[in-house]
Design a protein around this motif. Sequence first.
Motif, PDB file in Angstrom:
ATOM      1  N   LEU A  99      26.952  41.996  27.959  1.00 61.90           N
ATOM      2  CA  LEU A  99      27.632  41.505  29.187  1.00 61.90           C
ATOM      3  C   LEU A  99      28.169  41.649  29.935  1.00 61.90           C
ATOM      4  CD1 LEU A  99      25.887  40.218  31.839  1.00 61.90           C
ATOM      5  CD2 LEU A  99      26.437  37.651  30.507  1.00 61.90           C
ATOM      6  N   GLN A 100      28.368  42.062  30.978  1.00 64.53           N
ATOM      7  CA  GLN A 100      29.342  42.385  31.745  1.00 64.53           C
ATOM      8  C   GLN A 100      30.208  42.348  33.129  1.00 64.53           C
ATOM      9  OE1 GLN A 100      31.141  46.804  31.940  1.00 64.53           O
ATOM     10  NE2 GLN A 100      31.138  47.111  29.848  1.00 64.53           N
ATOM     11  N   SER A 101      30.413  40.711  33.319  1.00 66.40           N
ATOM     12  CA  SER A 101      30.538  39.636  34.425  1.00 66.40           C
ATOM     13  C   SER A 101      32.079  40.383  34.497  1.00 66.40           C
ATOM     14  CB  SER A 101      30.753  38.498  33.791  1.00 66.40           C
ATOM     15  OG  SER A 101      30.344  37.619  34.789  1.00 66.40           O
ATOM     16  N   VAL A 102      31.713  40.384  35.818  1.00 69.10           N
ATOM     17  CA  VAL A 102      33.033  41.370  36.749  1.00 69.10           C
ATOM     18  C   VAL A 102      33.182  40.405  37.736  1.00 69.10           C
ATOM     19  CG1 VAL A 102      32.755  43.379  34.976  1.00 69.10           C
ATOM     20  CG2 VAL A 102      32.022  43.215  37.663  1.00 69.10           C
ATOM     21  N   SER A 103      34.865  40.592  38.337  1.00 67.01           N
ATOM     22  CA  SER A 103      35.248  40.113  39.495  1.00 67.01           C
ATOM     23  C   SER A 103      36.193  40.771  39.845  1.00 67.01           C
ATOM     24  CB  SER A 103      35.748  38.702  39.408  1.00 67.01           C
ATOM     25  OG  SER A 103      35.380  38.644  40.606  1.00 67.01           O
ATOM     26  N   GLY A 104      36.524  41.271  41.229  1.00 68.75           N
ATOM     27  CA  GLY A 104      36.980  42.231  41.855  1.00 68.75           C
ATOM     28  C   GLY A 104      36.643  41.929  43.298  1.00 68.75           C
ATOM     29  N   GLY A 105      36.686  43.371  44.537  1.00 69.30           N
ATOM     30  CA  GLY A 105      36.379  42.867  45.426  1.00 69.30           C
ATOM     31  C   GLY A 105      36.328  43.906  46.433  1.00 69.30           C
ATOM     32  N   THR A 106      36.234  43.984  47.304  1.00 69.37           N
ATOM     33  CA  THR A 106      35.985  44.779  48.272  1.00 69.37           C
ATOM     34  C   THR A 106      37.817  45.759  48.626  1.00 69.37           C
ATOM     35  OG1 THR A 106      34.408  44.849  49.981  1.00 69.37           O
ATOM     36  CG2 THR A 106      36.181  45.805  50.983  1.00 69.37           C
ATOM     37  N   ASP A 107      38.386  44.575  49.001  1.00 70.79           N
ATOM     38  CA  ASP A 107      40.049  44.777  49.121  1.00 70.79           C
ATOM     39  C   ASP A 107      40.073  45.797  48.366  1.00 70.79           C
ATOM     40  OD1 ASP A 107      41.620  41.961  50.644  1.00 70.79           O
ATOM     41  OD2 ASP A 107      39.611  41.698  49.259  1.00 70.79           O
ATOM     42  N   VAL A 108      40.464  46.028  46.706  1.00 72.96           N
ATOM     43  CA  VAL A 108      40.324  47.504  45.746  1.00 72.96           C
ATOM     44  C   VAL A 108      39.736  48.011  45.402  1.00 72.96           C
ATOM     45  CG1 VAL A 108      42.447  45.859  44.944  1.00 72.96           C
ATOM     46  CG2 VAL A 108      39.649  45.008  44.085  1.00 72.96           C
ATOM     47  N   CYS A 109      38.275  47.428  45.651  1.00 75.43           N
ATOM     48  CA  CYS A 109      37.179  48.893  44.968  1.00 75.43           C
ATOM     49  C   CYS A 109      37.043  48.589  43.689  1.00 75.43           C
ATOM     50  CB  CYS A 109      37.619  49.671  46.318  1.00 75.43           C
ATOM     51  SG  CYS A 109      35.665  50.243  46.155  1.00 75.43           S
ATOM     52  N   THR A 110      37.274  47.503  43.047  1.00 74.42           N
ATOM     53  CA  THR A 110      36.772  47.266  41.472  1.00 74.42           C
ATOM     54  C   THR A 110      37.294  46.242  41.458  1.00 74.42           C
ATOM     55  OG1 THR A 110      37.464  48.969  39.766  1.00 74.42           O
ATOM     56  CG2 THR A 110      39.300  47.853  40.724  1.00 74.42           C
ATOM     57  N   ALA A 111      36.686  46.228  40.290  1.00 74.85           N
ATOM     58  CA  ALA A 111      36.434  45.165  39.145  1.00 74.85           C
ATOM     59  C   ALA A 111      38.893  45.411  38.655  1.00 74.85           C
ATOM     60  CB  ALA A 111      35.074  44.634  38.354  1.00 74.85           C
ATOM     61  N   PHE A 112      39.088  43.559  38.470  1.00 75.68           N
ATOM     62  CA  PHE A 112      40.357  43.437  37.828  1.00 75.68           C
ATOM     63  C   PHE A 112      40.529  42.717  36.827  1.00 75.68           C
ATOM     64  CE2 PHE A 112      40.664  40.271  41.093  1.00 75.68           C
ATOM     65  CZ  PHE A 112      40.602  41.317  41.631  1.00 75.68           C
TER      66      PHE A 112
END
Length: 649
Positions: free
Chosen positions: A411-424
């Motif tokens: 399970l990979q719960s991830v968070s990032g956003g449109t601002d970086v187009c990825t998860a950090f």
Amino acid sequence: MPEPTVLWSPPADARDRTRIGAYLAWLERERGLRFDDYDALLRWSTDDLDGFWSSVWEHFDVRSSTDRGPTLAQAAMPGARWFPDARLNWAEHCLRFESRGDDDVVLIARSQTRDRITLTVAELRNEVGRVRAGLARLGVGRGDRVAAYLPNVPEAVIAVLATASLGAIWSSCAPEFGPRSVIDRWSQIEPKVLLTIDGYRYGDREVDRTDEVAAIRAALPDMITVEVPYLRPIGRMPKAFQWVTLRSVPGELEFEAVPFDHPLLVLYSSGTTGLPKPIVHGHGGILLEHLKIHALHHDLGPADRFFWFSTTGWMMWNYLVSGLAVDATIVLYDGSPAHPDLGALWRLAEEEAVTYFGTSAPFLMACRKEGLRPGELADLSRLRGLGSTGSPLPVEGFRYVYEAISASVHLQSVSGGTDVCTAFVGASPLVPVWEGELSCRHLGCAVEAFSVSGEKLVGEQGELVITKPMPSMPVSFWNDPDGSRYRGAYFDEFPGVWRHGDWITFTDRGSCVISGRSDATLNRGGVRIGTAEFYAVVEADPDVADSLVVHLDRDDRLILFLVLRDGSALTDALRARLSAELRTSLSPRHVPDEIVAVPSIPRTLSGKKLEVPVKRILTGTPVEVAAARGSLADPSSLDAFVEMATNAR
């Protein structure tokens, strides 16, 4: 902080059979660098940005038509400059397929509107070459904008690759967006070409979009329209080219070599608090970031079938398409995820042998609430990874995955956003999954929790910030020549440090918990309360279908809005039960002053709740200023709040 239950642990041979393990072996062999664990690798990746990102370039054999030159010519934020001498093309790397044969299937498309489609390496390259030639005949060249009002279908993937190959710039809106929302976005970038469908099926409904397309064309009359007949087999739009004509002539598959920061995509902020910000992403930044995250974090490669449920209006669609760059087969789906029932996507995962299944936290929680057991409903034995994003996944969601979906899945719960187009922040094949926590910072991502005075916090909630540049940070905002909008969006709070707008708490293990948007945070009596934990308690109640909470600062009122399940009523008993549970599970400060039933909760098309716009409406801001109805899943969901604000005057 006390350590929660470990739900998944890396296998003993993880280094031997993962792509991050192969990367570690390459670092030791080629660079003489040895890292004994993920934490050591992470520290190096953020301490030595030059060394890390140049290693990503070399390990994945990124190609430039010129010598790539220095890695980071300017490190200060905003304004960091990566690989200023390089000349490359994102689409070239997505269509390289060095480990795949011409007859290998690399794209699978499922739809509620038409039959299943597959494309092999040779077929995808051929289609991109044809559409590239067609766009060139329409006058599209380097720097021109191509806009797409398309669902998640092969034509969208083909067109974004063709657009990028020309050095042109892609911008897409999902066809469920209303005309006002689309016009607000595209009027800012003035597209040369519009690619559009006529309509689509969603569940058992036919949704005709010809009127909406006519309104968009009328507002942006200089666009050349290309129609993709989708709902009906024959084109229905006047003075429109047809897709079959656009792709009718074979074309050479060539790639315009562009600077590292040459615009590739224009994505948009959610559009909930004014005109959406047009966020410009570059070829090189998206390529390097997606190579890193797909291979080293998701462990994707040529043996994988990569699925993420998304529309073309969400950054996760661009993220999905970049799976091609690591030679994975991408699986597209267009339609309702709940038709004929919530098991539809899980059955798709079995039928298409999906190895990585990406979705949203609300979808997982909806499955849980329905009592669905996907692991019994479908054969998910091929599933290795399960991604969750869009909003924080509560503890109960973590448990649900391992109890009802798969005991062995990562399970990979991830968070990032449109601002970086990825998860950090998210997960790694080398790091355990702790119940209710995102496992780690991602490589190359200097993410911290800051106090209001800019001090790093561990074990305490703070502002999510990024203290060092990432290649996929926006190149710019469109039509922001002095950079003032860009600086104001991220750098006003902490000069030289990116403030993302989320609350985050890091543990001493390096894992973290996202507590919701910091700009939607409840600040009661000077104590900050994140909304995610609030919703986890409220929405666990069997009578509650959805909820939203706002804090009105002027009179220190906390108001909880509920959508009740069919047959339920907002009774004094329910109010008392929720208040008692919030008091017991969280704190007395979480007990609302008012609990109000509403027909629906306002959400964006990607599923995010609109706490801030609702708060603004309730404090007197006109609805047309507070929120863009066209960006909402249900524009009428604001009506109850407008009425409440009107009655309060």
